[in-house]
Scaffold this active site. Structure first.
Site, PDB file in Angstrom:
ATOM      1  N   GLU A  65       9.247 -14.868 -19.079  1.00 46.80           N
ATOM      2  CA  GLU A  65       8.799 -13.103 -19.254  1.00 46.80           C
ATOM      3  C   GLU A  65       7.702 -12.724 -19.918  1.00 46.80           C
ATOM      4  OE1 GLU A  65       9.234 -11.674 -16.729  1.00 46.80           O
ATOM      5  OE2 GLU A  65       8.916  -9.499 -17.414  1.00 46.80           O
ATOM      6  N   TRP A 124      -3.631  -1.898  -1.542  1.00 47.26           N
ATOM      7  CA  TRP A 124      -3.755  -3.033  -2.016  1.00 47.26           C
ATOM      8  C   TRP A 124      -4.170  -4.391  -1.063  1.00 47.26           C
ATOM      9  CZ3 TRP A 124      -0.864  -7.879  -1.949  1.00 47.26           C
ATOM     10  CH2 TRP A 124      -1.070  -8.658  -3.020  1.00 47.26           C
ATOM     11  N   GLU A 129      -0.125  -9.842 -17.325  1.00 46.88           N
ATOM     12  CA  GLU A 129      -0.217  -8.958 -16.382  1.00 46.88           C
ATOM     13  C   GLU A 129      -0.853  -7.762 -17.055  1.00 46.88           C
ATOM     14  OE1 GLU A 129       3.219  -7.689 -13.314  1.00 46.88           O
ATOM     15  OE2 GLU A 129       4.203  -8.328 -15.511  1.00 46.88           O
ATOM     16  N   ASN A 152       0.699   0.144   6.060  1.00 47.80           N
ATOM     17  CA  ASN A 152       1.107  -0.971   5.029  1.00 47.80           C
ATOM     18  C   ASN A 152       1.800  -2.037   5.595  1.00 47.80           C
ATOM     19  OD1 ASN A 152       2.130  -2.121   2.452  1.00 47.80           O
ATOM     20  ND2 ASN A 152       3.992  -0.704   2.531  1.00 47.80           N
ATOM     21  N   GLY A 153       1.514  -3.271   5.141  1.00 48.07           N
ATOM     22  CA  GLY A 153       1.997  -4.503   5.684  1.00 48.07           C
ATOM     23  C   GLY A 153       0.922  -5.377   6.149  1.00 48.07           C
ATOM     24  N   HIS A 159       4.576 -33.644 -25.121  1.00 47.67           N
ATOM     25  CA  HIS A 159       4.366 -34.578 -24.446  1.00 47.67           C
ATOM     26  C   HIS A 159       3.136 -34.302 -23.371  1.00 47.67           C
ATOM     27  CE1 HIS A 159       8.211 -36.324 -25.020  1.00 47.67           C
ATOM     28  NE2 HIS A 159       8.829 -35.235 -24.874  1.00 47.67           N
ATOM     29  N   ARG A 188       1.546   1.752  -6.130  1.00 44.85           N
ATOM     30  CA  ARG A 188       1.791   0.762  -5.004  1.00 44.85           C
ATOM     31  C   ARG A 188       0.386  -0.207  -4.534  1.00 44.85           C
ATOM     32  NH1 ARG A 188       6.286   1.743  -2.015  1.00 44.85           N
ATOM     33  NH2 ARG A 188       5.353   0.830   0.051  1.00 44.85           N
ATOM     34  N   LYS A 208       4.434 -10.768 -18.849  1.00 44.47           N
ATOM     35  CA  LYS A 208       3.993  -9.601 -19.380  1.00 44.47           C
ATOM     36  C   LYS A 208       2.874  -9.467 -19.805  1.00 44.47           C
ATOM     37  CE  LYS A 208       6.322  -7.109 -17.829  1.00 44.47           C
ATOM     38  NZ  LYS A 208       6.793  -7.883 -16.783  1.00 44.47           N
ATOM     39  N   CYS A 252       0.645  -1.197  -0.062  1.00 43.13           N
ATOM     40  CA  CYS A 252      -0.091  -0.050  -0.023  1.00 43.13           C
ATOM     41  C   CYS A 252       0.826   1.158  -0.016  1.00 43.13           C
ATOM     42  CB  CYS A 252      -0.898   0.093   1.292  1.00 43.13           C
ATOM     43  SG  CYS A 252      -1.592  -1.507   1.452  1.00 43.13           S
ATOM     44  N   LYS A 276       3.127  -2.691  -7.260  1.00 39.79           N
ATOM     45  CA  LYS A 276       4.384  -2.671  -7.955  1.00 39.79           C
ATOM     46  C   LYS A 276       5.277  -3.674  -6.959  1.00 39.79           C
ATOM     47  CE  LYS A 276       7.591  -1.462 -10.437  1.00 39.79           C
ATOM     48  NZ  LYS A 276       7.904  -2.074 -11.748  1.00 39.79           N
TER      49      LYS A 276
HETATM   50  C1  AGP Z   1       6.682  -8.075 -12.948  1.00 40.65           C
HETATM   51  O1  AGP Z   1       6.092  -7.317 -14.018  1.00 40.65           O
HETATM   52  C2  AGP Z   1       5.771  -8.011 -11.649  1.00 40.65           C
HETATM   53  N1  AGP Z   1       5.288  -6.818 -11.235  1.00 40.65           N
HETATM   54  C3  AGP Z   1       6.328  -8.779 -10.460  1.00 40.65           C
HETATM   55  O2  AGP Z   1       6.252 -10.125 -11.117  1.00 40.65           O
HETATM   56  C4  AGP Z   1       7.440  -8.722  -9.839  1.00 40.65           C
HETATM   57  O3  AGP Z   1       8.554  -8.642 -10.737  1.00 40.65           O
HETATM   58  C5  AGP Z   1       7.551  -9.371  -8.562  1.00 40.65           C
HETATM   59  O4  AGP Z   1       6.788  -9.036  -7.549  1.00 40.65           O
HETATM   60  C6  AGP Z   1       9.087  -8.993  -7.855  1.00 40.65           C
HETATM   61  O5  AGP Z   1       9.141  -7.736  -7.376  1.00 40.65           O
HETATM   62  P1  AGP Z   1      10.793  -7.263  -7.104  1.00 40.65           P
HETATM   63  O6  AGP Z   1      11.605  -7.383  -8.287  1.00 40.65           O
HETATM   64  O7  AGP Z   1      10.210  -5.771  -6.567  1.00 40.65           O
HETATM   65  O8  AGP Z   1      11.174  -8.043  -5.902  1.00 40.65           O
END
Ligand code: AGP
Length: 611
Positions: free
Chosen positions: A478, A73, A485, A97-98, A501, A28, A482, A2, A606
């Site tokens: 990756e 979040w 997401e 936050n947490g 397989h 965030r 992407k 958050c 994020k």
């Molecule tokens: C990647 O596009 C995502 N936002 C997510 O997978 C991110 O890479 C992952 O949460 C790790 O975050 P960090 O690199 O800040 O540890």
């Protein structure tokens, strides 16, 4: 994770500072938002479900010199207005936050004591706990010391106490929180973008620290309530540029920053010879095993790094999903190097994995973007990427900087072990110099038109496959993430040789299959796997190097029917840095065709500072 922001001072309108700060923290988390502020001696709380814009519509403008704000979040409790922050219990109003590990038992005890709750959140529980303690002690400092003895978990808290509307309190334990200094005004924030437009001076709170903040004074205390002195630090303002600079989305801007980011990140460690690299990095060649722990894209970067380190440095590398590593039997000794890869440096799963690695006797290294972050402060060594702040939730430039640094680690070890000769080293150094221009070429108008054309055929599909072998499979992972997401299209990365397989049963006429082919040694095999899907009607797209494109154009009749993105050839150690760009852009253009909220995709944040 958050976003938290707080303000106390007479120079600005608290509501404006809070709303502006939350807007800059929205990456965030954006399930709900709220502010609490003091006006005419009264505390007002305004909060709502959804994004900050929803909140801006309902805040009634007024004079206020103190307040706290939060963008959420959701962890405990649905993303709705009742569960949104700030939460008030008695005289205590909190933003958090947490995640509080023992909130259920605290809540049970409080309910026995007659406390009632409106929300499902752990935050309201700790507001009630602090209020209960404060009611007994009538001393907020003593109450915070007592409070921290009872609460377990990660928390960054902004607090207003009804008995003193001239003071903000801030507490930090594991979740990031800074206290920023203005002139006759001060701020709190969970991240720099919330306040960077006002000041770059800040105090860092360590775990357990809390601060008492007025417009003219900041007093810091440790967990025992003892006053402690803190240095005033400064953020480099330029690295916190969060403006779009004319790009339609921040993510697109950050993709286009990659030529500079790669040049800067590599340039921080190596220039015209290897000496600089050797001087700037510890000698990792003494380890006989490397374990990379990370999450999401950072884990995918680790998979690329695995391929590079094993290939060039002859050290076995395991890549572990951090949240799995934490709870499994691990085989670690003092000859093991555990590398935590993290853009934010605050990912709870990765942080806890590093803590476990240290407990088991491993040396630990962080590949981190955020200076001074929790992981950076936990590891034995840290190598920073020079990627600047990354705001788009879907990482691009930070991921690329991570694989660049992992490739340099491979080069560093290979050099220490004399695995590469000077001729090879010269080739690598020359290739490094060419990288920025080659990435620019992959972002040229002509290249981007091709990505758009491919995306236009992809965006209506519901299932898309990415297949490759070796490091190309790591890149596929990756590319698939992407796409998922930001476009919300289901996709799957698969080792090309494994598809037959079982999973090939999912291929039907028109199924899009993206093949990544950069590794010369196994290219023929990958292409034949792609042809296996084509013979079942798939729509094929290739990301392939110039050298292989030239070769197959001449000998393979099927080949020229594929949609292709041809990427420049570079040294094998650096090739992923080029191959990932089309994957990022195809995902971006696909999401754009779908009209999705690309910079702030649904359900995401994020950095995930909760487990
Ligand atoms: C990647 O596009 C995502 N936002 C997510 O997978 C991110 O890479 C992952 O949460 C790790 O975050 P960090 O690199 O800040 O540890």
């Amino acid at each position: 994770m958050c976003g938290i922001v707080g303000y106390v001072g007479k120079q600005k309108k608290a509501q404006e500072v809070l709303l502006e700060g939350l807007t800059n923290l929205e990456y965030r988390g954006y399930d709900s938002a709220g502010i609490a502020y003091v006006t005419n001696g009264k505390l007002v709380i305004t909060k709502t479900e959804g994004k900050i814009n929803n909140l801006k519509k309902i805040v009634i403008p007024c004079e206020a010199n103190l307040g706290i704000g939060h963008t959420r979040w959701a962890t405990n409790g649905k993303p709705n207005t009742i569960n949104s922050h700030p939460h008030k219990q008695g005289k205590i109003t909190i933003v958090h936050n947490g995640i509080i590990d023992n909130y259920a038992e605290i809540k049970e005890q409080l309910q026995k004591d007659g406390v009632t709750f409106k929300s499902e959140t752990d935050t309201e529980v700790i507001a009630a706990l602090l209020n209960q303690i404060y009611t007994k002690t009538q001393d907020i400092n003593k109450s915070i010391v007592e409070f921290q003895k009872k609460v377990k978990g990660a928390y960054a808290l902004g607090i207003i106490v009804d008995d003193d509307y001239n003071t903000l309190y801030a507490i930090r334990n594991e979740s990031p929180l800074i206290v920023a200094l203005g002139n006759d005004e001060n701020y709190i924030a969970s991240d720099v973008p919330a306040i960077i437009k006002y000041t770059n001076k800040y105090i860092e709170l360590n775990n357990g620290d809390f601060a008492k903040i007025t417009d003219s004074q900041i007093i810091c205390y440790n967990a025992l309530g003892k006053e402690i002195k803190k240095d005033i630090q400064e953020f480099p303002i330029e690295s916190y540029d969060i403006d779009k600079h004319g790009y339609e989305h921040i993510m697109l801007k950050e993709i286009h920053e990659q030529p500079t980011v790669i040049k800067n990140t590599i340039g921080d460690y190596i220039d015209n010879n290897i000496d600089n690299l050797i001087a700037k990095m510890p000698d990792f060649s003494k380890y006989n095993k490397i374990i990379i722990v990370a999450c999401g894209s950072a884990m995918h970067a680790g998979l690329v790094g695995k391929n590079m380190i094993e290939e060039f440095a002859d050290i076995p590398v395991d890549v572990e999903i951090a949240s799995e590593f934490r709870y499994k039997k691990v085989f670690i000794d003092n000859k093991t190097l555990v590398i935590g890869v993290s853009q934010s440096g605050e990912t709870a799963d990765t942080l806890k994995a590093i803590v476990k690695a240290k407990e088991k006797g491993a040396d630990t290294l962080g590949i981190i973007s955020k200076k001074g972050s929790s992981i950076a402060r936990c590891v034995d060594f840290v190598l920073y990427t020079n990627s600047g702040i990354e705001v788009a939730v879907a990482t691009t430039k930070a991921y690329s900087a991570q694989i660049a640094l992992l490739s340099l680690i491979a080069l560093n070890i290979a050099n220490h072990k004399h695995n590469i000769d000077n001729k090879e080293l010269e080739k690598i150094l020359k290739s490094i110099k060419e990288l920025p221009i080659q990435i620019e070429r992959l972002l040229s108008n002509e290249a981007c038109e091709n990505y758009k054309n491919i995306a236009e055929t992809l965006y209506t599909h519901n299932d898309i496959f990415f297949i490759g072998r070796g490091v190309d499979y790591a890149l596929c992972m990756e590319g698939s993430l992407k796409l998922k997401e930001i476009s919300y299209i289901h996709s799957e990365a698969y080792p090309a040789g494994e598809l037959k397989h079982g999973t090939i049963s999912l291929i039907e006429p028109g199924t899009p299959v993206v093949g990544v082919i950069t590794d010369f040694e196994i290219a023929d095999k990958t292409l034949s796997n792609i042809e296996e899907t084509k013979s079942r009607g798939s729509e094929n797209y290739l990301i392939i190097t110039e050298e292989l494109d030239n070769q197959y154009s001449k000998i393979n009749k099927n080949y020229n029917t594929y949609n292709k993105v041809v990427i420049p050839n570079t040294h094998k150690l650096l090739q992923p840095l080029l191959a990932v760009v089309p994957l990022q852009m195809i995902a971006y253009e696909t999401a754009r065709f779908k009209g999705e909220e690309i910079d702030k995709p649904r359900n995401l944040a994020k950095s995930v500072t909760v487990e």
